[in-house]
Design an enzyme around this catalytic site. Sequence first.
Site, PDB file in Angstrom:
ATOM      1  N   HIS A   1       0.874  -1.199   0.000  1.00  0.00           N
ATOM      2  CA  HIS A   1       0.000   0.000   0.000  1.00  0.00           C
ATOM      3  C   HIS A   1       0.898   1.232   0.000  1.00  0.00           C
ATOM      4  O   HIS A   1       1.439   1.610   1.036  1.00  0.00           O
ATOM      5  CB  HIS A   1      -0.915   0.017   1.228  1.00  0.00           C
ATOM      6  CG  HIS A   1      -1.911   1.137   1.210  1.00  0.00           C
ATOM      7  ND1 HIS A   1      -3.272   0.937   1.358  1.00  0.00           N
ATOM      8  CD2 HIS A   1      -1.772   2.480   1.047  1.00  0.00           C
ATOM      9  CE1 HIS A   1      -3.905   2.089   1.291  1.00  0.00           C
ATOM     10  NE2 HIS A   1      -3.010   3.055   1.108  1.00  0.00           N
TER      11      HIS A   1
ATOM     12  N   HIS B   1       1.622   5.322  -1.725  1.00  0.00           N
ATOM     13  CA  HIS B   1       1.297   6.494  -2.552  1.00  0.00           C
ATOM     14  C   HIS B   1       2.601   7.129  -3.015  1.00  0.00           C
ATOM     15  O   HIS B   1       3.452   7.464  -2.176  1.00  0.00           O
ATOM     16  CB  HIS B   1       0.515   7.535  -1.742  1.00  0.00           C
ATOM     17  CG  HIS B   1      -0.768   7.006  -1.176  1.00  0.00           C
ATOM     18  ND1 HIS B   1      -1.980   7.120  -1.833  1.00  0.00           N
ATOM     19  CD2 HIS B   1      -1.030   6.335  -0.023  1.00  0.00           C
ATOM     20  CE1 HIS B   1      -2.927   6.563  -1.093  1.00  0.00           C
ATOM     21  NE2 HIS B   1      -2.382   6.071   0.004  1.00  0.00           N
TER      22      HIS B   1
ATOM     23  N   ARG C   1       2.315   9.548  -5.805  1.00  0.00           N
ATOM     24  CA  ARG C   1       1.897  10.752  -6.541  1.00  0.00           C
ATOM     25  C   ARG C   1       2.394  10.701  -7.997  1.00  0.00           C
ATOM     26  O   ARG C   1       2.595   9.628  -8.535  1.00  0.00           O
ATOM     27  CB  ARG C   1       2.346  12.040  -5.837  1.00  0.00           C
ATOM     28  CG  ARG C   1       2.140  12.059  -4.323  1.00  0.00           C
ATOM     29  CD  ARG C   1       0.714  11.805  -3.883  1.00  0.00           C
ATOM     30  NE  ARG C   1       0.563  11.980  -2.428  1.00  0.00           N
ATOM     31  CZ  ARG C   1      -0.432  11.479  -1.729  1.00  0.00           C
ATOM     32  NH1 ARG C   1      -1.366  10.733  -2.289  1.00  0.00           N
ATOM     33  NH2 ARG C   1      -0.515  11.717  -0.428  1.00  0.00           N
TER      34      ARG C   1
ATOM     35  N   ASN D   1      -5.022   7.095  -6.266  1.00  0.00           N
ATOM     36  CA  ASN D   1      -5.762   8.330  -5.977  1.00  0.00           C
ATOM     37  C   ASN D   1      -5.024   9.586  -6.445  1.00  0.00           C
ATOM     38  O   ASN D   1      -4.741  10.480  -5.676  1.00  0.00           O
ATOM     39  CB  ASN D   1      -6.131   8.420  -4.491  1.00  0.00           C
ATOM     40  CG  ASN D   1      -4.930   8.432  -3.561  1.00  0.00           C
ATOM     41  OD1 ASN D   1      -3.874   7.901  -3.902  1.00  0.00           O
ATOM     42  ND2 ASN D   1      -5.074   9.028  -2.399  1.00  0.00           N
TER      43      ASN D   1
ATOM     44  N   LYS E   1      -9.420  -0.463  -6.136  1.00  0.00           N
ATOM     45  CA  LYS E   1      -9.445   0.171  -4.816  1.00  0.00           C
ATOM     46  C   LYS E   1     -10.787   0.846  -4.581  1.00  0.00           C
ATOM     47  O   LYS E   1     -11.208   1.694  -5.381  1.00  0.00           O
ATOM     48  CB  LYS E   1      -8.313   1.205  -4.734  1.00  0.00           C
ATOM     49  CG  LYS E   1      -8.262   2.013  -3.438  1.00  0.00           C
ATOM     50  CD  LYS E   1      -7.769   1.194  -2.251  1.00  0.00           C
ATOM     51  CE  LYS E   1      -7.873   1.990  -0.954  1.00  0.00           C
ATOM     52  NZ  LYS E   1      -6.651   2.696  -0.611  1.00  0.00           N
TER      53      LYS E   1
ATOM     54  N   HIS F   1     -10.589   0.973   1.413  1.00  0.00           N
ATOM     55  CA  HIS F   1     -10.431   1.996   2.458  1.00  0.00           C
ATOM     56  C   HIS F   1     -11.682   1.876   3.326  1.00  0.00           C
ATOM     57  O   HIS F   1     -12.765   2.292   2.917  1.00  0.00           O
ATOM     58  CB  HIS F   1     -10.297   3.402   1.865  1.00  0.00           C
ATOM     59  CG  HIS F   1     -10.053   4.439   2.927  1.00  0.00           C
ATOM     60  ND1 HIS F   1      -8.850   5.062   3.108  1.00  0.00           N
ATOM     61  CD2 HIS F   1     -10.864   4.911   3.911  1.00  0.00           C
ATOM     62  CE1 HIS F   1      -8.923   5.882   4.152  1.00  0.00           C
ATOM     63  NE2 HIS F   1     -10.140   5.809   4.655  1.00  0.00           N
TER      64      HIS F   1
ATOM     65  N   HIS G   1      -4.835  -0.727   5.683  1.00  0.00           N
ATOM     66  CA  HIS G   1      -4.430   0.057   6.865  1.00  0.00           C
ATOM     67  C   HIS G   1      -5.427  -0.056   8.020  1.00  0.00           C
ATOM     68  O   HIS G   1      -6.042   0.927   8.414  1.00  0.00           O
ATOM     69  CB  HIS G   1      -4.163   1.520   6.515  1.00  0.00           C
ATOM     70  CG  HIS G   1      -5.121   2.189   5.576  1.00  0.00           C
ATOM     71  ND1 HIS G   1      -6.481   2.185   5.754  1.00  0.00           N
ATOM     72  CD2 HIS G   1      -4.907   2.890   4.432  1.00  0.00           C
ATOM     73  CE1 HIS G   1      -7.047   2.859   4.777  1.00  0.00           C
ATOM     74  NE2 HIS G   1      -6.126   3.292   3.960  1.00  0.00           N
TER      75      HIS G   1
ATOM     76  N   LEU H   1      -5.316   9.200   7.601  1.00  0.00           N
ATOM     77  CA  LEU H   1      -6.614   8.516   7.655  1.00  0.00           C
ATOM     78  C   LEU H   1      -6.436   7.061   7.267  1.00  0.00           C
ATOM     79  O   LEU H   1      -5.693   6.791   6.316  1.00  0.00           O
ATOM     80  CB  LEU H   1      -7.616   9.197   6.708  1.00  0.00           C
ATOM     81  CG  LEU H   1      -8.137  10.546   7.229  1.00  0.00           C
ATOM     82  CD1 LEU H   1      -8.921  11.273   6.140  1.00  0.00           C
ATOM     83  CD2 LEU H   1      -9.006  10.351   8.474  1.00  0.00           C
TER      84      LEU H   1
ATOM     85  N   ASP I   1       1.271   2.643   3.535  1.00  0.00           N
ATOM     86  CA  ASP I   1       0.432   3.832   3.339  1.00  0.00           C
ATOM     87  C   ASP I   1       1.277   5.099   3.411  1.00  0.00           C
ATOM     88  O   ASP I   1       0.777   6.156   3.812  1.00  0.00           O
ATOM     89  CB  ASP I   1      -0.731   3.882   4.346  1.00  0.00           C
ATOM     90  CG  ASP I   1      -1.800   4.887   3.928  1.00  0.00           C
ATOM     91  OD1 ASP I   1      -1.847   5.269   2.747  1.00  0.00           O
ATOM     92  OD2 ASP I   1      -2.584   5.307   4.801  1.00  0.00           O
TER      93      ASP I   1
ATOM     94  N   HIS J   1       2.859  14.552   1.325  1.00  0.00           N
ATOM     95  CA  HIS J   1       2.214  15.833   1.041  1.00  0.00           C
ATOM     96  C   HIS J   1       3.256  16.908   1.298  1.00  0.00           C
ATOM     97  O   HIS J   1       4.035  16.791   2.262  1.00  0.00           O
ATOM     98  CB  HIS J   1       1.028  16.083   1.983  1.00  0.00           C
ATOM     99  CG  HIS J   1      -0.148  15.197   1.747  1.00  0.00           C
ATOM    100  ND1 HIS J   1      -1.097  15.437   0.780  1.00  0.00           N
ATOM    101  CD2 HIS J   1      -0.532  14.043   2.355  1.00  0.00           C
ATOM    102  CE1 HIS J   1      -2.015  14.483   0.809  1.00  0.00           C
ATOM    103  NE2 HIS J   1      -1.699  13.616   1.755  1.00  0.00           N
TER     104      HIS J   1
ATOM    105  N   ALA K   1      -4.437  14.829   5.098  1.00  0.00           N
ATOM    106  CA  ALA K   1      -4.189  13.550   5.764  1.00  0.00           C
ATOM    107  C   ALA K   1      -3.116  12.783   5.006  1.00  0.00           C
ATOM    108  O   ALA K   1      -3.187  12.667   3.782  1.00  0.00           O
ATOM    109  CB  ALA K   1      -5.476  12.735   5.793  1.00  0.00           C
TER     110      ALA K   1
HETATM  111  C1  NCD Z   1      -3.691   8.975   1.778  1.00  0.00           C
HETATM  112  C2  NCD Z   1      -3.203  10.000   0.746  1.00  0.00           C
HETATM  113  O1  NCD Z   1      -2.678  11.052   1.154  1.00  0.00           O
HETATM  114  O2  NCD Z   1      -3.308   9.745  -0.457  1.00  0.00           O
HETATM  115  N1  NCD Z   1      -3.788   9.628   3.040  1.00  0.00           N
HETATM  116  C3  NCD Z   1      -3.796   9.041   4.251  1.00  0.00           C
HETATM  117  O3  NCD Z   1      -3.987   9.732   5.250  1.00  0.00           O
HETATM  118  N2  NCD Z   1      -3.587   7.749   4.392  1.00  0.00           N
HETATM  119  C4  NCD Z   1      -4.985   8.378   1.333  1.00  0.00           C
HETATM  120  C5  NCD Z   1      -5.382   7.150   2.104  1.00  0.00           C
HETATM  121  O4  NCD Z   1      -4.778   6.095   1.975  1.00  0.00           O
HETATM  122  O5  NCD Z   1      -6.351   7.250   2.882  1.00  0.00           O
HETATM  123 ZN    ZN Z   2      -3.347   5.039   1.438  1.00  0.00          ZN
END
Ligand code: NCD
Ligand code: ZN
Length: 351
Positions: free
Chosen positions: A16, A18, A20, A44, A102, A139, A177, A222, A250, A254, A266
């Site tokens: 899992h 991210h 970007r 996402n 997802k 999620h 998660h 989150l 996860d 950001h 988040a």
């Molecule tokens: C994730 C994100 O920033 O893309 N944020 C998070 O708080 N985990 C999205 C997600 O997995 O919920």
């Molecule tokens: Zn995530």
Amino acid sequence: MSAPSALTLSRPDDFHLHVRDGASLAAVVPFSAARFARALIMPNLRPPVRTTQEALAYRSRILAALPAGTDFSPLMSLYLTDQTAPEEVERARASGCILGFKLYPAGATTHSDAGVTDIRAVYAVLERLQETGLALQVHGEVTDPSVDVFDREARFIDTVLAPLAERFKRLRIVFEHITTRAAVEFVLGARSGIAATLTPQHLLMNRNALFVGGIRPHHYCLPVLKSERDREALCAAVRAGSPRLFLGTDSAPHARAAKEAACGCAGIFSAHAALELYAEAFEAIGALERLEAFAAHHGADFYGLPRNSGRVRLERTEWAVPAAYPYGEETLVPLRAGEQITWRLTAMESA
Ligand code: NCD
Ligand code: ZN
């Protein structure tokens, strides 16, 4: 047994992640590629990665962002929407690198506004998923604003997930998660074909970490951090070594300004030290001998992928996490910024 000074593990996978897009890719993907053989990349983006074609193009951009000679394979997940065509499932399966779809309940988290508004809207897609054996990554939080934010995962189990697992009895589901005792109990007691990922932050911290001496935006993700009782339930479950539980960081980068804001985003960035943080968490609960299966075996086995060859080595050497990392034109504040981590990654061999 005395505390080991080094750990050698099979090369792990992050199920899992991210990363970007655009300039952010080159800033964050190398951290994951230094530790993991494969990662399941979350879809996402804005706009979301909804089709096989979009996922393959995104995958190429990820590969292009890697330093030359890096052996790292991105695996993909497609973003489910109310409009997803059931035929997309067959195309996804044929791609060979898409592990599933997802489910983001619309409004549940970062970039989830295009998500599913009513689970019944995707029943035809779930039917196909069940037939092909691709997974549904979930999620698991309800979005009803009247439900307490700390109860949204447990409510989701009762109102959405448990009925879904019953209705689609062969659907393979990864509850992403997980953060609560309720989720642990659900996953461990569920029918076969149901698994869960756990993040380092939910194993290491409880919700007090959001408010140590003031509000801590870099600990906000989150699902939000939960109570100590919940954290203990997650730790007890990994200590028991269930093959249904596996690694999914996860890690969710950001830019600093987007986190340190009146309405901060988040997401916790942990890719810079992901495996090291899990080693700390497992050691703290006396379960270091469980780390390898959690990080390198259970996820691959669940997804029907070959286990990785090669090894990674961690040494017990304290190091200080930088206050920030470059992130395109901006900067990124990592988990443990300016603090110490006990384990250091010293080698990875892919053969
Ligand atoms: C994730 C994100 O920033 O893309 N944020 C998070 O708080 N985990 C999205 C997600 O997995 O919920
Ligand atoms: Zn995530």
